[in-house]
Motif scaffolding. Sequence first.
Motif, PDB file in Angstrom:
ATOM      1  N   ARG A 184       0.830  -1.206   0.000  1.00 50.53           N
ATOM      2  CA  ARG A 184       0.000   0.000   0.000  1.00 50.53           C
ATOM      3  C   ARG A 184       0.868   1.262   0.000  1.00 50.53           C
ATOM      4  N   LEU A 185       1.736   1.360  -0.991  1.00 52.17           N
ATOM      5  CA  LEU A 185       2.679   2.467  -1.049  1.00 52.17           C
ATOM      6  C   LEU A 185       2.014   3.709  -1.648  1.00 52.17           C
ATOM      7  N   GLY A 186       1.295   4.410  -0.812  1.00 52.38           N
ATOM      8  CA  GLY A 186       0.617   5.615  -1.248  1.00 52.38           C
ATOM      9  C   GLY A 186       1.563   6.772  -1.513  1.00 52.38           C
ATOM     10  N   ASN A 187       2.839   6.629  -1.150  1.00 54.71           N
ATOM     11  CA  ASN A 187       3.835   7.666  -1.416  1.00 54.71           C
ATOM     12  C   ASN A 187       4.563   7.429  -2.735  1.00 54.71           C
ATOM     13  N   LEU A 188       3.982   6.579  -3.590  1.00 53.29           N
ATOM     14  CA  LEU A 188       4.572   6.250  -4.884  1.00 53.29           C
ATOM     15  C   LEU A 188       3.636   6.700  -6.007  1.00 53.29           C
ATOM     16  N   ALA A 189       4.156   7.524  -6.923  1.00 51.88           N
ATOM     17  CA  ALA A 189       3.376   7.987  -8.075  1.00 51.88           C
ATOM     18  C   ALA A 189       4.198   7.791  -9.342  1.00 51.88           C
ATOM     19  N   VAL A 190       3.558   7.259 -10.365  1.00 54.07           N
ATOM     20  CA  VAL A 190       4.236   6.918 -11.619  1.00 54.07           C
ATOM     21  C   VAL A 190       3.612   7.689 -12.766  1.00 54.07           C
ATOM     22  N   LEU A 191       4.453   8.261 -13.616  1.00 51.37           N
ATOM     23  CA  LEU A 191       4.005   8.882 -14.858  1.00 51.37           C
ATOM     24  C   LEU A 191       4.475   7.991 -16.004  1.00 51.37           C
ATOM     25  N   LEU A 192       3.529   7.495 -16.772  1.00 47.28           N
ATOM     26  CA  LEU A 192       3.808   6.535 -17.836  1.00 47.28           C
ATOM     27  C   LEU A 192       3.668   7.222 -19.195  1.00 47.28           C
ATOM     28  N   ASP A 193       4.777   7.369 -19.903  1.00 48.80           N
ATOM     29  CA  ASP A 193       4.749   8.005 -21.219  1.00 48.80           C
ATOM     30  C   ASP A 193       4.346   6.963 -22.255  1.00 48.80           C
ATOM     31  N   ALA A 194       3.101   7.001 -22.667  1.00 53.64           N
ATOM     32  CA  ALA A 194       2.559   6.025 -23.624  1.00 53.64           C
ATOM     33  C   ALA A 194       2.624   6.625 -25.017  1.00 53.64           C
ATOM     34  N   HIS A 202      -3.674  14.297  -8.271  1.00 52.58           N
ATOM     35  CA  HIS A 202      -4.457  13.215  -7.669  1.00 52.58           C
ATOM     36  C   HIS A 202      -3.554  12.051  -7.291  1.00 52.58           C
ATOM     37  N   ALA A 203      -2.603  11.720  -8.162  1.00 51.73           N
ATOM     38  CA  ALA A 203      -1.728  10.561  -7.924  1.00 51.73           C
ATOM     39  C   ALA A 203      -0.893  10.728  -6.657  1.00 51.73           C
ATOM     40  N   VAL A 204      -0.396  11.929  -6.411  1.00 54.95           N
ATOM     41  CA  VAL A 204       0.448  12.124  -5.226  1.00 54.95           C
ATOM     42  C   VAL A 204      -0.382  12.276  -3.960  1.00 54.95           C
ATOM     43  N   ALA A 205      -1.698  12.482  -4.097  1.00 57.95           N
ATOM     44  CA  ALA A 205      -2.553  12.684  -2.923  1.00 57.95           C
ATOM     45  C   ALA A 205      -3.254  11.414  -2.464  1.00 57.95           C
ATOM     46  N   THR A 206      -3.399  10.434  -3.357  1.00 54.13           N
ATOM     47  CA  THR A 206      -4.138   9.229  -2.995  1.00 54.13           C
ATOM     48  C   THR A 206      -3.339   8.359  -2.037  1.00 54.13           C
ATOM     49  N   ASP A 207      -4.028   7.475  -1.322  1.00 50.45           N
ATOM     50  CA  ASP A 207      -3.351   6.611  -0.351  1.00 50.45           C
ATOM     51  C   ASP A 207      -2.963   5.261  -0.950  1.00 50.45           C
ATOM     52  N   ARG A 208      -3.040   5.153  -2.276  1.00 54.38           N
ATOM     53  CA  ARG A 208      -2.620   3.939  -2.974  1.00 54.38           C
ATOM     54  C   ARG A 208      -1.508   4.285  -3.951  1.00 54.38           C
TER      55      ARG A 208
END
Length: 278
Positions: A171-181, A227-233
């Motif tokens: 439950r690493l809510g301190n992890l945010a990924v940006l995926l360049d598709a 949103h990604a950096v604020a969520t708990d997931r």
Amino acid sequence: MIESPPRPPASADPVPVAQLPGLATRIRLRAVRMVAMHGLGYLGQALSSAEGFAVLYGRYYRPGTDRLVVSPGHYIIAAFAAAAERGLLDDDDLRTYGHNGSRLEAIGTERSPAVDLTCGSLGQGLSAAVGFALADRIQGRSDARALAMISDGELEEGQLWEAAMFADHHRLGNLAVLLDANNSQVDGPVAEIATVEPIADKWRSFGWDARDVDGHDAAALDDAVAHAVATDRPAVVIARTSTRHGLACLPDGVDGHFIKLPPELAEAATAELEALDA
């Protein structure tokens, strides 16, 4: 023993959202100048990810507090350009990009400045970001975030999905990924090599929060990363992009993975981006 690169100093205040498109244009312009010195290089990656790096360096990456992983080493050109715009590198550094002996290598290494880690072999960066996030939790660094830039071609690597599963388990809510598709890899379009769609559904099935946005819409991208950096997931933002974006002067059929940039085309590209930045 290989020494880790020094942590960069804290950069300036966050860039207003309205100024992110201009920052992305300047990232592209710097990348064109870096590639022009050699006549070819990883320009397509900078064209596709410029808004992504503008958002990360302009608004969310706090050097000295957060950890930033650039998983695909050839994307480091965009990270260097963004770092220069934010005062983490200077123009003298950028003028040595890709030259023998330079600390700004064309493909990132463990010594690359202005990031906390970049990887050579694809598919490894998410594992590193997961390690940073878990370590920060264990050490009680509650304000720290692990941020990672990855690419869609890496989704073909099994290690990435092992890391995704591990991140959800903890439950690493301190992890945010940006995926360049950007649908581009060295062998051709990602969709023709081994389809990775539906990308968002795959991440959600691993327990991640996932949002799918236009990666060249800086405001939409910023909203999704916020949103990604604020969520708990653990969260991923899938940025749909193009390796040609921002340069109308590129010839039809140009290989977006590794672009040839002879002097005439480099001059045209520079003029086009300078006009946008005027």
